[in-house]
Design an enzyme around this catalytic site. Sequence first.
Site: not given
Ligand SMILES: *Cc1c(COP(=O)(O)O)cnc(C)c1O
Length: 393
Positions: A183, A211, A241
């Site tokens: 990320s 992602h 996301k």
């Molecule tokens: C953003 C993210 C999460 C968390 O996801 P949410 O739905 O925002 O809680 C988990 N793992 C990775 C790699 C992320 O980038």
Amino acid sequence: MNTTLHRWLQAQIHALKEEHLYKPLVVMETPSEARITVNGRPGVINLSSNNYLGLANHPKVKEAAIRAVMEWGAGAGAVRPIIGTMRLHMDLERRLAEFKHVPATLVFQSGFTANSGVIPTITEEGDAIITDELNHASIIDGVRLSKAARRIYKHCDLNALEDALKSTRDARKRLIITDGVFSMDGDIAPLPDILRLAEQYDAAVMVDDAHGSGVLGGGRGTAFHFGVHERIDIQLGTLSKAVGVMGGYIAGSAVLIDWLTQRARPFLFSTGHPPAVVAAVLAAIDLMENDPSLTERLWDNARYWKEGLKRLGFDTGVSETPITPVMTWDEEKAQQMQRDLFEEGVMALAIVYPTVARGKARIRTMPSAMHSRQDLDDALAAFEKVGKQLGII
Ligand SMILES: *Cc1c(COP(=O)(O)O)cnc(C)c1O
């Protein structure tokens, strides 16, 4: 309040400010779009959102949410295993399984709770978890909640992974965990190589595709991108996301999902999604599947943006995806660059320790399908001006 606790809190905050690690919240006064109003300033180019495809404010997604509120109400009323599971929740899990080409899925409140819920539920004392050093914080917390032994391997380093597999031969069962797309750097995990080692040493593989979801493999994620989705034991996707709403899900075998519905603590002890969220996600998945131009536009913009930054002389690290770091290395410079970019009408957040290692500060940029060429050209002009001012280019 003059307790020891409050004096400690004040000292902590003071120390963060001294080290340029304190980050005030940025407040948007408009929806998450290509141009937003921030701190009273309209028309700021938004390069920090995970709303990759613009689905967070797509008319069809909004309509689905409104209809669900009218039909099903504002909340689910209980945790899923008591009486908080509506037909809508089951529809979504079936839809996600079809979309991902896997036997079953289970939706959690967020990607974060999915990680912290799954990892301790499928591992126990005597097991070993083998985890990439740059994995997301929610994986780290999930691993901390498990009684299994842990080995952290050097980022995407297959020799280090193999050493970890060799040194955990005595473990009862082993689980390798990696982000699909990392990320903060935007690089992609070498899943085919990881799988080859996992199969050789009888380890299961879990991929956190927060992602990759909606971005790689036509939206189906990193495993699909490599054509290895049938060999991955556990995939985690986010609905927060690219899907634009909120939530996380686990995709895998029927028995995995069965076990999680019986034992995963966030699923058992925290209320599931409100109907509006579930219906909005369903609409977003439909759009993603039926309109490939969304992901095409995202990738076009990502290529254009990266080429523009490189031409100006910026170091964009090892990114292979729309996540594009602009390295400043120095924490103070990153924070200064964020402020200067904002003065030029660009919102791009500085990422500093502890989100990334000390000395690896950066501005993290995320072009999306929402940006026009004009948006990206204006942003490049701002980066050029500020980058020269700060001596970065
Ligand atoms: C953003 C993210 C999460 C968390 O996801 P949410 O739905 O925002 O809680 C988990 N793992 C990775 C790699 C992320 O980038």
